[in-house]
Design a protein around this motif. Structure first.
Motif, PDB file in Angstrom:
ATOM      1  N   GLY A 138      10.217  18.310  -2.962  1.00  0.00           N
ATOM      2  CA  GLY A 138       9.431  18.307  -1.737  1.00  0.00           C
ATOM      3  C   GLY A 138       8.349  17.260  -1.680  1.00  0.00           C
ATOM      4  O   GLY A 138       7.704  17.082  -0.640  1.00  0.00           O
ATOM      5  N   LEU A 139       8.133  16.558  -2.783  1.00  0.00           N
ATOM      6  CA  LEU A 139       7.075  15.545  -2.828  1.00  0.00           C
ATOM      7  C   LEU A 139       7.688  14.164  -2.686  1.00  0.00           C
ATOM      8  O   LEU A 139       8.643  13.820  -3.392  1.00  0.00           O
ATOM      9  CB  LEU A 139       6.300  15.664  -4.144  1.00  0.00           C
ATOM     10  CG  LEU A 139       5.018  14.851  -4.294  1.00  0.00           C
ATOM     11  CD1 LEU A 139       4.054  15.135  -3.159  1.00  0.00           C
ATOM     12  CD2 LEU A 139       4.356  15.165  -5.635  1.00  0.00           C
ATOM     13  N   LYS A 140       7.176  13.368  -1.747  1.00  0.00           N
ATOM     14  CA  LYS A 140       7.694  12.030  -1.487  1.00  0.00           C
ATOM     15  C   LYS A 140       6.590  10.989  -1.640  1.00  0.00           C
ATOM     16  O   LYS A 140       5.421  11.252  -1.330  1.00  0.00           O
ATOM     17  CB  LYS A 140       8.263  11.933  -0.064  1.00  0.00           C
ATOM     18  CG  LYS A 140       9.484  12.803   0.196  1.00  0.00           C
ATOM     19  CD  LYS A 140      10.716  12.240  -0.472  1.00  0.00           C
ATOM     20  CE  LYS A 140      11.960  13.037  -0.079  1.00  0.00           C
ATOM     21  NZ  LYS A 140      13.173  12.517  -0.763  1.00  0.00           N
ATOM     22  N   GLY A 141       6.983   9.817  -2.103  1.00  0.00           N
ATOM     23  CA  GLY A 141       6.072   8.684  -2.168  1.00  0.00           C
ATOM     24  C   GLY A 141       6.580   7.582  -1.259  1.00  0.00           C
ATOM     25  O   GLY A 141       7.794   7.334  -1.195  1.00  0.00           O
ATOM     26  N   ARG A 142       5.682   6.936  -0.547  1.00  0.00           N
ATOM     27  CA  ARG A 142       6.074   5.868   0.372  1.00  0.00           C
ATOM     28  C   ARG A 142       5.329   4.590   0.016  1.00  0.00           C
ATOM     29  O   ARG A 142       4.199   4.635  -0.466  1.00  0.00           O
ATOM     30  CB  ARG A 142       5.780   6.254   1.825  1.00  0.00           C
ATOM     31  CG  ARG A 142       6.601   7.430   2.326  1.00  0.00           C
ATOM     32  CD  ARG A 142       6.219   7.839   3.731  1.00  0.00           C
ATOM     33  NE  ARG A 142       7.068   8.930   4.236  1.00  0.00           N
ATOM     34  CZ  ARG A 142       6.864  10.201   3.950  1.00  0.00           C
ATOM     35  NH1 ARG A 142       5.820  10.551   3.207  1.00  0.00           N
ATOM     36  NH2 ARG A 142       7.675  11.127   4.419  1.00  0.00           N
ATOM     37  N   SER A 158       0.836  -1.199   0.000  1.00  0.00           N
ATOM     38  CA  SER A 158       0.000   0.000   0.000  1.00  0.00           C
ATOM     39  C   SER A 158       0.873   1.251   0.000  1.00  0.00           C
ATOM     40  O   SER A 158       2.039   1.207   0.396  1.00  0.00           O
ATOM     41  CB  SER A 158      -0.901  -0.001   1.249  1.00  0.00           C
ATOM     42  OG  SER A 158      -1.565   1.230   1.411  1.00  0.00           O
ATOM     43  N   ASP A 159       0.265   2.373  -0.457  1.00  0.00           N
ATOM     44  CA  ASP A 159       0.989   3.644  -0.415  1.00  0.00           C
ATOM     45  C   ASP A 159       0.720   4.399   0.882  1.00  0.00           C
ATOM     46  O   ASP A 159       1.285   5.467   1.096  1.00  0.00           O
ATOM     47  CB  ASP A 159       0.618   4.513  -1.622  1.00  0.00           C
ATOM     48  CG  ASP A 159      -0.838   4.929  -1.614  1.00  0.00           C
ATOM     49  OD1 ASP A 159      -1.667   4.196  -1.030  1.00  0.00           O
ATOM     50  OD2 ASP A 159      -1.165   5.979  -2.201  1.00  0.00           O
ATOM     51  N   VAL A 160      -0.136   3.854   1.726  1.00  0.00           N
ATOM     52  CA  VAL A 160      -0.416   4.467   3.027  1.00  0.00           C
ATOM     53  C   VAL A 160      -0.385   3.379   4.098  1.00  0.00           C
ATOM     54  O   VAL A 160      -0.669   2.213   3.825  1.00  0.00           O
ATOM     55  CB  VAL A 160      -1.797   5.173   3.057  1.00  0.00           C
ATOM     56  CG1 VAL A 160      -1.805   6.374   2.131  1.00  0.00           C
ATOM     57  CG2 VAL A 160      -2.913   4.205   2.700  1.00  0.00           C
ATOM     58  N   PRO A 161      -0.036   3.735   5.323  1.00  0.00           N
ATOM     59  CA  PRO A 161      -0.046   2.740   6.400  1.00  0.00           C
ATOM     60  C   PRO A 161      -1.467   2.436   6.839  1.00  0.00           C
ATOM     61  O   PRO A 161      -2.383   3.236   6.637  1.00  0.00           O
ATOM     62  CB  PRO A 161       0.743   3.431   7.516  1.00  0.00           C
ATOM     63  CG  PRO A 161       0.512   4.892   7.277  1.00  0.00           C
ATOM     64  CD  PRO A 161       0.426   5.061   5.789  1.00  0.00           C
ATOM     65  N   CYS A 162      -1.627   1.283   7.446  1.00  0.00           N
ATOM     66  CA  CYS A 162      -2.919   0.927   8.027  1.00  0.00           C
ATOM     67  C   CYS A 162      -3.097   1.692   9.335  1.00  0.00           C
ATOM     68  O   CYS A 162      -2.172   1.793  10.141  1.00  0.00           O
ATOM     69  CB  CYS A 162      -2.971  -0.580   8.279  1.00  0.00           C
ATOM     70  SG  CYS A 162      -4.448  -1.129   9.169  1.00  0.00           S
ATOM     71  N   GLY A 199      -8.373  11.668  -2.283  1.00  0.00           N
ATOM     72  CA  GLY A 199      -8.297  10.760  -1.142  1.00  0.00           C
ATOM     73  C   GLY A 199      -7.062   9.893  -1.161  1.00  0.00           C
ATOM     74  O   GLY A 199      -6.672   9.335  -0.129  1.00  0.00           O
ATOM     75  N   HIS A 200      -6.427   9.744  -2.338  1.00  0.00           N
ATOM     76  CA  HIS A 200      -5.207   8.955  -2.422  1.00  0.00           C
ATOM     77  C   HIS A 200      -4.019   9.773  -1.926  1.00  0.00           C
ATOM     78  O   HIS A 200      -3.983  11.001  -2.078  1.00  0.00           O
ATOM     79  CB  HIS A 200      -4.963   8.497  -3.858  1.00  0.00           C
ATOM     80  CG  HIS A 200      -5.981   7.517  -4.343  1.00  0.00           C
ATOM     81  ND1 HIS A 200      -6.203   7.267  -5.665  1.00  0.00           N
ATOM     82  CD2 HIS A 200      -6.862   6.737  -3.668  1.00  0.00           C
ATOM     83  CE1 HIS A 200      -7.171   6.371  -5.797  1.00  0.00           C
ATOM     84  NE2 HIS A 200      -7.575   6.035  -4.592  1.00  0.00           N
TER      85      HIS A 200
END
Length: 304
Positions: A272-276, A154-158, A207-208
């Motif tokens: 300044g923009l990061k993707g995780r 996922s690109d976001v944590p749970c 929302g993403h």
């Protein structure tokens, strides 16, 4: 020896349940097991009482598995498959069993990123049966809790908001770069990013995580993009990007793959923009060898 206070699973009862679930009815299972229907029903009830869960429910004139029954069937199927292989191994026969890895993939993740992340699992040196299930994060987290998948990317944590309790493992983070088709880039000459004011953009749906970052990036630089499309699915977004219908953002860790695979031109990093990227698991400690290979390679080879 029996130890008081320890919960024991009656494997005879589990076998009877498994057979009923496979055959689809008590009548057919009783025939297979050479038992009377009343005796078989009694054994199933005993298993349900020991587990404290209903495993079957009425469905017309037949039976169907409850939610707990589905979980029990998956475990029972694995248990009895392992039992057969155990007997074969003792007899010196090859089991032919491949290591299984079921990965839930959030549909917002770039497919090239997923492929690169999972590639090390295929280099373990032993047969691997890889299954990828794509969907929204809430549905994938439900599958994780039901043990239908081993890990979720996922690109976001749970969080307590996104779903049931789970454990987040940060695979890494990287910058984000902007891409466009050669024709689109030619139509917007000038300094980057000022030349993109009023240009068409293809964005992830609201929302993403990446969309929130992009909106902030535009605002800070005083840019007013024309949103040509919004997408839940990253592969569809890339397809529209190939047609020159808008500029798009992608993780810098796969910038080369994105440019080659989709015929796009990189304009530069979005400062300044990061993707995780996260791997979400149902257990705190990861032990699956393929999952461990993915985590180790992500930190050593992808997110440097």
């Amino acid at each position: 020896m029996y130890h008081p206070g320890v919960d024991w699973l009656n494997y005879h009862h589990l076998l009877y349940f498994w057979t009923v679930a496979r055959e689809g009815s008590v009548t057919a299972a009783a025939r297979t097991l050479n038992l009377s229907q009343p005796a078989l029903s009694t054994q199933i009830r005993a298993l349900e009482e020991s587990l404290g869960e209903r495993l079957f429910e009425k469905a017309g004139r037949g039976l169907r598995l409850t939610g707990a029954g589905q979980v029990a069937f998956r475990y029972a199927d694995e248990i009895f498959t392992l039992g057969r292989e155990f007997r074969q191994a003792l007899k010196g026969r090859p089991t032919g069993r491949a290591l299984r890895l079921v990965v839930g993939v959030s549909d917002v993740l770039p497919k090239l990123m997923v492929q690169r992340l999972l590639r090390p699992a295929l280099r373990l040196g032993e047969p691997l049966h890889l299954t990828c299930r794509e969907g929204t994060l809430p549905l994938l987290l439900e599958a994780l809790q039901a043990h239908e998948v081993d890990i979720v990317l996922s690109d976001v944590p749970c969080t307590p908001v996104t779903g049931p309790r789970a454990f987040n493992h940060l695979l890494g983070e990287c910058g984000v770069e902007l891409f466009g088709s050669p024709d689109l880039v030619a139509r917007h000459p000038g300094p980057f990013p000022e030349a993109l004011n009023g240009a068409p953009f293809l964005l992830p749906s609201e929302g993403h995580a990446l969309r929130r970052g992009l909106d902030t990036w535009f605002e800070r630089r005083g840019l007013h993009p024309v949103i040509s499309g919004e997408f839940d699915d990253s592969a569809l977004l890339m397809t529209f990007g190939e047609e020159g219908l808008g500029f798009l953002a992608a993780h810098a860790a796969i910038s080369g793959e994105v440019a080659r695979a989709h015929g796009l031109v990189g304009l530069g990093p979005m400062d300044g923009l990061k993707g995780r990227i996260y791997a979400v698991s149902a257990e705190r400690r990861l032990v699956h060898p393929a999952v461990l290979a993915v985590l180790e390679a992500a930190k050593a080879e992808i997110f440097l």
